[in-house]
Design an enzyme around this catalytic site. Sequence first.
Site, PDB file in Angstrom:
ATOM      1  N   GLU A 189      11.803  26.400  31.343  1.00 47.46           N
ATOM      2  CA  GLU A 189      11.250  27.611  31.943  1.00 47.46           C
ATOM      3  C   GLU A 189      10.559  27.286  33.258  1.00 47.46           C
ATOM      4  OE1 GLU A 189      11.765  29.011  27.774  1.00 47.46           O
ATOM      5  OE2 GLU A 189      10.603  27.330  28.536  1.00 47.46           O
ATOM      6  N   THR A 190      10.614  28.243  34.167  1.00 46.71           N
ATOM      7  CA  THR A 190       9.877  28.168  35.429  1.00 46.71           C
ATOM      8  C   THR A 190       8.954  29.371  35.514  1.00 46.71           C
ATOM      9  OG1 THR A 190      11.609  26.948  36.591  1.00 46.71           O
ATOM     10  CG2 THR A 190      10.087  28.193  37.948  1.00 46.71           C
TER      11      THR A 190
END
Length: 299
Positions: A47-48
Amino acid sequence: MDTRRALLVDAFADEPLAGNAAGVVPAAGDLSEEQMRAIARELAVSETAFLRPSTTADRRLRYFSPSQEVDLCGHATIATYAHLHEAGEVEPGERTVETNVGVLDVEVEADGTVWMSQDRPRVERVEVDYDRLGTALGIDPAALRDVGADAPVAVASTGLPFLIVPVNFLENLSRADPDPDAVETLTDEHDVAGVYAFTFDALEGDSTLHARAFAPSLGIPEDPVTGTAAGACGAYLREVGAFDDFPDEMVFEQGHFLDRPGRIRVEAKTEVRVGGRGVTSFDGRLAVPDDEDDGIIEA
Protein backbone atom coordinates in the site's frame (compact mmCIF):
# COMPACT_ATOMS: atom_id res chain seq x y z
CA MET A 1 5.85 16.40 -16.46
CA ASP A 2 5.73 16.88 -12.69
CA THR A 3 7.95 15.18 -10.13
CA ARG A 4 6.80 14.30 -6.67
CA ARG A 5 8.64 13.32 -3.49
CA ALA A 6 8.00 9.68 -2.61
CA LEU A 7 9.33 7.59 0.25
CA LEU A 8 9.44 3.98 1.30
CA VAL A 9 9.01 3.67 5.06
CA ASP A 10 9.31 0.31 6.81
CA ALA A 11 6.51 0.15 9.38
CA PHE A 12 6.46 -1.96 12.55
CA ALA A 13 10.26 -2.12 12.42
CA ASP A 14 13.22 -0.59 14.24
CA GLU A 15 15.64 -1.00 11.34
CA PRO A 16 15.37 -0.64 7.56
CA LEU A 17 14.42 -3.51 5.25
CA ALA A 18 12.30 -5.16 7.93
CA GLY A 19 8.62 -4.90 8.82
CA ASN A 20 6.22 -3.80 6.07
CA ALA A 21 7.29 -1.25 3.48
CA ALA A 22 4.72 1.42 2.70
CA GLY A 23 4.87 4.10 0.07
CA VAL A 24 4.38 7.61 1.45
CA VAL A 25 3.70 10.63 -0.77
CA PRO A 26 3.81 13.63 1.58
CA ALA A 27 2.30 16.29 -0.73
CA ALA A 28 -0.52 14.66 -2.68
CA GLY A 29 -3.30 17.23 -2.40
CA ASP A 30 -3.34 18.03 -6.11
CA LEU A 31 -2.88 14.50 -7.44
CA SER A 32 -5.79 12.91 -9.27
CA GLU A 33 -7.04 9.43 -8.47
CA GLU A 34 -5.47 8.14 -11.70
CA GLN A 35 -2.10 9.64 -10.76
CA MET A 36 -2.24 8.12 -7.28
CA ARG A 37 -3.03 4.73 -8.80
CA ALA A 38 -0.09 5.05 -11.18
CA ILE A 39 2.30 6.03 -8.36
CA ALA A 40 1.14 3.09 -6.24
CA ARG A 41 1.76 0.72 -9.15
CA GLU A 42 5.22 2.18 -9.69
CA LEU A 43 6.24 1.97 -6.02
CA ALA A 44 4.93 -1.61 -6.07
CA VAL A 45 4.57 -2.11 -2.32
CA SER A 46 1.43 -3.48 -0.71
CA GLU A 47 0.00 0.00 0.00
CA THR A 48 0.97 3.61 -0.61
CA ALA A 49 -0.42 6.44 1.54
CA PHE A 50 -1.15 9.83 -0.03
CA LEU A 51 -1.15 12.76 2.38
CA ARG A 52 -3.79 15.38 1.58
CA PRO A 53 -5.46 18.31 3.34
CA SER A 54 -8.68 17.73 5.28
CA THR A 55 -11.59 19.91 6.35
CA THR A 56 -12.65 17.52 9.13
CA ALA A 57 -9.30 16.40 10.62
CA ASP A 58 -5.67 17.47 10.88
CA ARG A 59 -4.81 15.53 7.73
CA ARG A 60 -6.38 13.25 5.12
CA LEU A 61 -4.94 9.93 3.97
CA ARG A 62 -5.92 7.89 0.93
CA TYR A 63 -4.43 4.45 0.40
CA PHE A 64 -3.80 2.55 -2.82
CA SER A 65 -2.55 -0.98 -3.38
CA PRO A 66 -0.94 -1.69 -6.75
CA SER A 67 -4.37 -2.65 -8.07
CA GLN A 68 -7.01 -0.54 -6.27
CA GLU A 69 -7.87 1.98 -3.58
CA VAL A 70 -8.06 0.57 -0.04
CA ASP A 71 -10.29 2.18 2.59
CA LEU A 72 -7.84 1.83 5.47
CA CYS A 73 -4.26 0.67 5.92
CA GLY A 74 -2.65 0.40 9.34
CA HIS A 75 0.99 0.01 8.35
CA ALA A 76 0.84 2.87 5.83
CA THR A 77 -0.66 5.13 8.52
CA ILE A 78 2.10 4.18 10.95
CA ALA A 79 4.67 4.78 8.20
CA THR A 80 3.26 8.21 7.32
CA TYR A 81 3.30 9.52 10.87
CA ALA A 82 6.69 7.98 11.58
CA HIS A 83 7.99 10.00 8.62
CA LEU A 84 6.23 13.18 9.76
CA HIS A 85 7.72 12.80 13.25
CA GLU A 86 11.17 12.05 11.86
CA ALA A 87 10.93 15.15 9.63
CA GLY A 88 9.89 17.33 12.58
CA GLU A 89 6.48 18.07 11.05
CA VAL A 90 4.52 16.63 13.97
CA GLU A 91 5.39 16.86 17.64
CA PRO A 92 4.57 14.11 20.15
CA GLY A 93 0.89 14.16 20.99
CA GLU A 94 -2.52 13.33 19.58
CA ARG A 95 -3.66 14.01 16.02
CA THR A 96 -6.67 13.19 13.86
CA VAL A 97 -6.64 11.73 10.36
CA GLU A 98 -9.50 11.50 7.88
CA THR A 99 -9.80 8.17 6.05
CA ASN A 100 -12.44 6.51 3.90
CA VAL A 101 -13.83 4.84 7.04
CA GLY A 102 -14.03 8.10 9.00
CA VAL A 103 -11.86 10.27 11.24
CA LEU A 104 -9.44 8.30 13.42
CA ASP A 105 -7.10 9.28 16.23
CA VAL A 106 -3.33 9.00 15.92
CA GLU A 107 -0.93 9.41 18.83
CA VAL A 108 2.80 10.00 18.35
CA GLU A 109 5.08 9.23 21.30
CA ALA A 110 8.38 10.94 22.00
CA ASP A 111 10.40 7.91 20.86
CA GLY A 112 8.64 7.88 17.49
CA THR A 113 6.16 5.11 18.27
CA VAL A 114 2.90 5.78 16.45
CA TRP A 115 -0.45 4.57 17.78
CA MET A 116 -3.45 4.42 15.48
CA SER A 117 -6.98 4.12 16.83
CA GLN A 118 -9.15 1.95 14.61
CA ASP A 119 -12.82 1.92 13.75
CA ARG A 120 -15.49 0.35 15.96
CA PRO A 121 -14.90 -3.43 16.01
CA ARG A 122 -17.20 -5.88 14.29
CA VAL A 123 -16.75 -9.62 14.87
CA GLU A 124 -18.99 -12.29 13.36
CA ARG A 125 -18.35 -16.02 13.68
CA VAL A 126 -18.79 -17.91 10.43
CA GLU A 127 -19.30 -21.54 9.48
CA VAL A 128 -16.53 -22.90 7.28
CA ASP A 129 -15.58 -26.14 5.60
CA TYR A 130 -12.21 -26.84 7.22
CA ASP A 131 -11.16 -29.15 4.40
CA ARG A 132 -11.79 -26.43 1.84
CA LEU A 133 -10.20 -23.73 4.01
CA GLY A 134 -7.12 -25.86 4.69
CA THR A 135 -6.72 -26.67 1.01
CA ALA A 136 -6.98 -22.98 0.07
CA LEU A 137 -4.34 -21.99 2.63
CA GLY A 138 -2.11 -25.00 2.11
CA ILE A 139 -2.49 -25.93 5.79
CA ASP A 140 -3.46 -29.35 7.13
CA PRO A 141 -7.20 -29.02 7.92
CA ALA A 142 -6.58 -30.91 11.18
CA ALA A 143 -4.47 -27.95 12.35
CA LEU A 144 -7.56 -25.75 11.97
CA ARG A 145 -10.11 -28.15 13.44
CA ASP A 146 -7.86 -28.71 16.46
CA VAL A 147 -8.51 -25.19 17.75
CA GLY A 148 -11.84 -24.53 16.05
CA ALA A 149 -14.02 -25.30 19.07
CA ASP A 150 -12.31 -22.74 21.33
CA ALA A 151 -11.21 -20.31 18.62
CA PRO A 152 -13.71 -20.34 15.75
CA VAL A 153 -13.13 -18.80 12.34
CA ALA A 154 -14.68 -15.34 12.15
CA VAL A 155 -14.92 -12.20 10.07
CA ALA A 156 -13.50 -9.31 12.08
CA SER A 157 -13.11 -5.68 11.15
CA THR A 158 -11.90 -2.44 12.69
CA GLY A 159 -12.22 -0.63 9.37
CA LEU A 160 -11.09 -3.32 6.93
CA PRO A 161 -12.56 -6.85 7.28
CA PHE A 162 -10.42 -9.99 7.44
CA LEU A 163 -11.22 -13.66 7.80
CA ILE A 164 -9.53 -14.61 11.09
CA VAL A 165 -8.27 -18.22 11.03
CA PRO A 166 -6.66 -19.75 14.16
CA VAL A 167 -4.01 -22.47 13.63
CA ASN A 168 -2.82 -24.86 16.32
CA PHE A 169 1.00 -24.69 15.96
CA LEU A 170 3.61 -22.48 14.31
CA GLU A 171 4.99 -25.47 12.45
CA ASN A 172 1.71 -25.79 10.56
CA LEU A 173 1.37 -22.05 9.94
CA SER A 174 4.95 -21.85 8.71
CA ARG A 175 4.21 -24.50 6.08
CA ALA A 176 1.23 -22.60 4.64
CA ASP A 177 1.30 -22.62 0.84
CA PRO A 178 -1.82 -20.77 -0.27
CA ASP A 179 -3.60 -21.22 -3.58
CA PRO A 180 -4.17 -17.55 -4.53
CA ASP A 181 -7.26 -18.26 -6.64
CA ALA A 182 -8.87 -20.36 -3.91
CA VAL A 183 -8.06 -17.76 -1.24
CA GLU A 184 -9.49 -15.00 -3.42
CA THR A 185 -12.69 -16.99 -3.91
CA LEU A 186 -13.00 -17.39 -0.12
CA THR A 187 -12.38 -13.71 0.55
CA ASP A 188 -14.92 -12.71 -2.09
CA GLU A 189 -17.53 -15.04 -0.57
CA HIS A 190 -17.01 -13.58 2.91
CA ASP A 191 -16.60 -10.00 1.60
CA VAL A 192 -13.22 -9.52 3.29
CA ALA A 193 -9.90 -8.03 2.24
CA GLY A 194 -7.88 -11.11 3.09
CA VAL A 195 -7.18 -14.00 5.43
CA TYR A 196 -5.31 -13.48 8.71
CA ALA A 197 -4.09 -16.82 10.02
CA PHE A 198 -2.49 -16.89 13.47
CA THR A 199 -1.18 -19.18 16.18
CA PHE A 200 -0.41 -18.57 19.84
CA ASP A 201 2.74 -20.65 19.26
CA ALA A 202 5.06 -17.68 18.67
CA LEU A 203 8.78 -17.33 18.01
CA GLU A 204 9.58 -14.69 20.63
CA GLY A 205 8.90 -15.19 24.32
CA ASP A 206 7.15 -11.83 24.74
CA SER A 207 4.94 -12.23 21.65
CA THR A 208 1.25 -12.96 22.07
CA LEU A 209 0.92 -14.69 18.70
CA HIS A 210 2.45 -15.20 15.28
CA ALA A 211 0.43 -14.31 12.17
CA ARG A 212 0.49 -14.44 8.39
CA ALA A 213 -1.81 -12.42 6.10
CA PHE A 214 -2.90 -13.33 2.57
CA ALA A 215 -4.78 -10.82 0.38
CA PRO A 216 -4.55 -11.84 -3.29
CA SER A 217 -7.73 -9.91 -4.16
CA LEU A 218 -5.79 -6.72 -3.33
CA GLY A 219 -2.82 -7.84 -5.40
CA ILE A 220 -0.94 -8.92 -2.25
CA PRO A 221 -0.18 -12.66 -2.17
CA GLU A 222 1.23 -12.31 1.37
CA ASP A 223 1.53 -9.11 3.39
CA PRO A 224 4.57 -8.90 5.68
CA VAL A 225 3.06 -7.06 8.69
CA THR A 226 -0.58 -5.98 8.69
CA GLY A 227 -1.87 -3.29 11.07
CA THR A 228 -5.57 -3.35 10.16
CA ALA A 229 -5.68 -7.15 10.37
CA ALA A 230 -3.87 -7.07 13.73
CA GLY A 231 -6.46 -4.65 15.08
CA ALA A 232 -9.26 -6.86 13.80
CA CYS A 233 -7.60 -9.89 15.39
CA GLY A 234 -7.27 -8.03 18.70
CA ALA A 235 -11.01 -7.35 18.63
CA TYR A 236 -11.62 -11.01 17.75
CA LEU A 237 -9.55 -12.23 20.72
CA ARG A 238 -11.60 -10.06 23.06
CA GLU A 239 -14.88 -11.23 21.51
CA VAL A 240 -14.09 -14.96 21.84
CA GLY A 241 -12.67 -14.63 25.36
CA ALA A 242 -9.20 -15.82 24.40
CA PHE A 243 -7.71 -14.92 27.81
CA ASP A 244 -9.01 -15.29 31.35
CA ASP A 245 -7.45 -11.90 32.12
CA PHE A 246 -7.37 -9.90 28.92
CA PRO A 247 -3.97 -8.15 28.56
CA ASP A 248 -3.66 -4.38 28.43
CA GLU A 249 -1.30 -4.74 25.48
CA MET A 250 -0.41 -7.57 23.12
CA VAL A 251 2.48 -8.05 20.71
CA PHE A 252 1.80 -9.70 17.36
CA GLU A 253 4.79 -10.91 15.34
CA GLN A 254 4.57 -11.30 11.58
CA GLY A 255 6.70 -11.31 8.43
CA HIS A 256 9.42 -13.73 9.48
CA PHE A 257 8.70 -16.17 6.65
CA LEU A 258 9.13 -13.32 4.15
CA ASP A 259 12.41 -12.18 5.76
CA ARG A 260 10.59 -8.98 6.84
CA PRO A 261 10.12 -9.52 10.60
CA GLY A 262 7.95 -6.99 12.38
CA ARG A 263 6.15 -6.43 15.68
CA ILE A 264 2.75 -4.84 16.13
CA ARG A 265 1.62 -3.58 19.51
CA VAL A 266 -2.13 -4.07 19.95
CA GLU A 267 -4.53 -2.70 22.56
CA ALA A 268 -8.09 -4.04 22.50
CA LYS A 269 -9.50 -3.75 26.02
CA THR A 270 -11.75 -0.78 25.24
CA GLU A 271 -11.01 0.85 21.90
CA VAL A 272 -8.73 -0.94 19.46
CA ARG A 273 -5.33 0.63 18.79
CA VAL A 274 -2.26 -0.64 16.96
CA GLY A 275 1.19 0.81 17.41
CA GLY A 276 4.73 0.56 16.15
CA ARG A 277 7.80 2.33 14.85
CA GLY A 278 8.78 3.21 11.30
CA VAL A 279 12.13 3.62 9.50
CA THR A 280 12.65 5.41 6.17
CA SER A 281 14.52 3.19 3.70
CA PHE A 282 14.16 5.31 0.54
CA ASP A 283 13.57 9.01 -0.09
CA GLY A 284 13.52 10.36 -3.64
CA ARG A 285 11.47 11.93 -6.41
CA LEU A 286 9.15 10.21 -8.86
CA ALA A 287 8.11 11.51 -12.29
CA VAL A 288 4.31 11.76 -12.49
CA PRO A 289 2.68 11.97 -15.95
CA ASP A 290 -0.15 14.43 -16.54
CA ASP A 291 -3.66 12.98 -16.45
CA GLU A 292 -3.97 13.11 -20.21
CA ASP A 293 -0.59 11.42 -20.67
CA ASP A 294 -0.75 7.95 -22.17
CA GLY A 295 1.37 6.78 -19.23
CA ILE A 296 -1.69 6.85 -16.99
CA ILE A 297 -3.70 3.68 -17.30
CA GLU A 298 -6.68 3.20 -15.03
CA ALA A 299 -6.71 -0.02 -13.06
